[in-house]
Motif scaffolding. Sequence first.
Motif, mmCIF file in Angstrom:
data_model
loop_
_atom_site.group_PDB
_atom_site.id
_atom_site.type_symbol
_atom_site.label_atom_id
_atom_site.label_comp_id
_atom_site.label_asym_id
_atom_site.label_seq_id
_atom_site.Cartn_x
_atom_site.Cartn_y
_atom_site.Cartn_z
ATOM 1 N N LYS A 17 22.725 12.037 42.328
ATOM 2 C CA LYS A 17 23.351 11.195 43.344
ATOM 3 C C LYS A 17 24.737 10.714 42.931
ATOM 4 O O LYS A 17 25.373 9.945 43.654
ATOM 5 C CB LYS A 17 22.468 9.971 43.640
ATOM 6 N N GLY A 18 25.215 11.134 41.775
ATOM 7 C CA GLY A 18 26.485 10.660 41.266
ATOM 8 C C GLY A 18 27.662 11.048 42.138
ATOM 9 O O GLY A 18 27.632 12.067 42.845
ATOM 10 N N ASP A 19 28.742 10.258 42.092
ATOM 11 C CA ASP A 19 29.895 10.585 42.919
ATOM 12 C C ASP A 19 30.636 11.814 42.419
ATOM 13 O O ASP A 19 31.474 12.377 43.132
ATOM 14 C CB ASP A 19 30.846 9.385 43.075
ATOM 15 N N ASP A 20 30.318 12.285 41.196
ATOM 16 C CA ASP A 20 30.897 13.541 40.722
ATOM 17 C C ASP A 20 30.321 14.749 41.447
ATOM 18 O O ASP A 20 30.849 15.860 41.337
ATOM 19 C CB ASP A 20 30.692 13.701 39.210
ATOM 20 N N GLN A 21 29.253 14.527 42.209
ATOM 21 C CA GLN A 21 28.644 15.598 42.993
ATOM 22 C C GLN A 21 29.304 15.751 44.360
ATOM 23 O O GLN A 21 28.911 16.619 45.150
ATOM 24 C CB GLN A 21 27.150 15.327 43.179
ATOM 25 N N TYR A 22 30.296 14.916 44.637
ATOM 26 C CA TYR A 22 30.969 14.907 45.937
ATOM 27 C C TYR A 22 32.472 15.010 45.734
ATOM 28 O O TYR A 22 32.990 14.722 44.646
ATOM 29 C CB TYR A 22 30.611 13.624 46.704
#
Length: 441
Positions: free
Chosen positions: A31-36
């Motif tokens: 769910k980390g923002d590095d996934q977006y």
Amino acid sequence: MAVDDFQLPKSRAVNERLHALIPGGAHTYAKGDDQYPEHLAPVISHGRGAHVWDVDGNRYVEYGSGLRSVSLGHAHPRVTEAVRRELDRGSNFVRPSLLELEAAERFLATVPTAEMVKFAKNGSDVTTAAVRLARAVTGRALVAICADHPFFSVDDWFIGTTPMDAGIPSAITDLTVSFPYGDLAGTDELLTRHRGEIACLILEPAGHTEPAPGYLAGLRELADRHGCVLIFDEMITGLRWSEAGAQGLYGVVPDLSTFGKALGNGFAVSALAGRRDLMERGGLRGDGDRVFLLSTTHGAETHALAAAMAVQATYVAEGITARLHALGEQLAAGVREATACTGVGDHLVVRGRASNLVFATLDENRQPSQQYRTLFLRQLLTGGVLAPSFVVSSALTEADIAHTVDAVAAACAVYRKALDAGDPTPWLGGRPVKPVFRRRA
């Protein structure tokens, strides 16, 4: 809205606060923002059905809800009613509640290939318990994991095999070996090379491709012949493949199996199930050395077990598994038509069982590309679609699917431009998304 005009200022500010207090900015790495795409990681305010709203006020059609755990849609009335009823009656006692018996009876009626079940709160606990039990009953140390499946547990026996192995002694990592999915000869060779040393084979019985005819039955025979325990990780396949999981669909019975995700529709509940003679090693009625199988303070919270019972009842009463497949087939057909019409069908590929669709983003050379994934996700977000995967929930409507296909078509037009340019960089808006398992931040 043009993608460059799509901004998430409130989400961006909350993400900064999350990182200041929570390592990674989320409680699950996926769910980390590095996934977006950079600065386009929405922070969720609330959800209902197949939709979520972010703190900036944007509404999205959501896929892969709760990392595949919310298969009925957010705040499903049948589930929330069951939960509310138990909250008024107390949720955790000094002795087992009657609901624990009822939940076990319901689960074993749904998964009749198992004889006993024990509940916990997350998947890692039950998969690790299955591995510990296999080691105890076989007296062997090695664990064989399927190399083609991405995740089994947060515990050392698995995480030590990933690039994020810091803090895990090699002595533990060396006790885990791997076998290739679909390759019975290769698995037999591994078991023969480590004859008498491998406690268990653990795998997801199905993934993005269907098991070849006879493969799972062949694994069953290999496990029997080499005296090891066969464990099915049904975290994803449970309920989505059939109410009884992949073992119910394919007719191959493992010794132990683990369930979670869809089991609680977002509430924290998981299950270890299997043969009575194995499971009793963690009980009070055996005469051998006892196994510390599972002992959790919160594993039998009544509201979570009530949620699981409501989920299983809903699946049966409303034919949810069939609906998930129908919705997935409709979505896959629409996406494939959109990619074909824009000439990117060889680069944006939908894969997997209809109830568990994912997509691959491939570059000019048809190689997996995080840059093209970033481009695609960025365009979808602008179009009101939050889709790290295309895993459907039963709350989706035909209008939601149509909206998604329209957003995909618009994204594919940009994808085509990037392919023609031979460089997606102008459409990324910042750094590309990153893989979860990597050694450096």
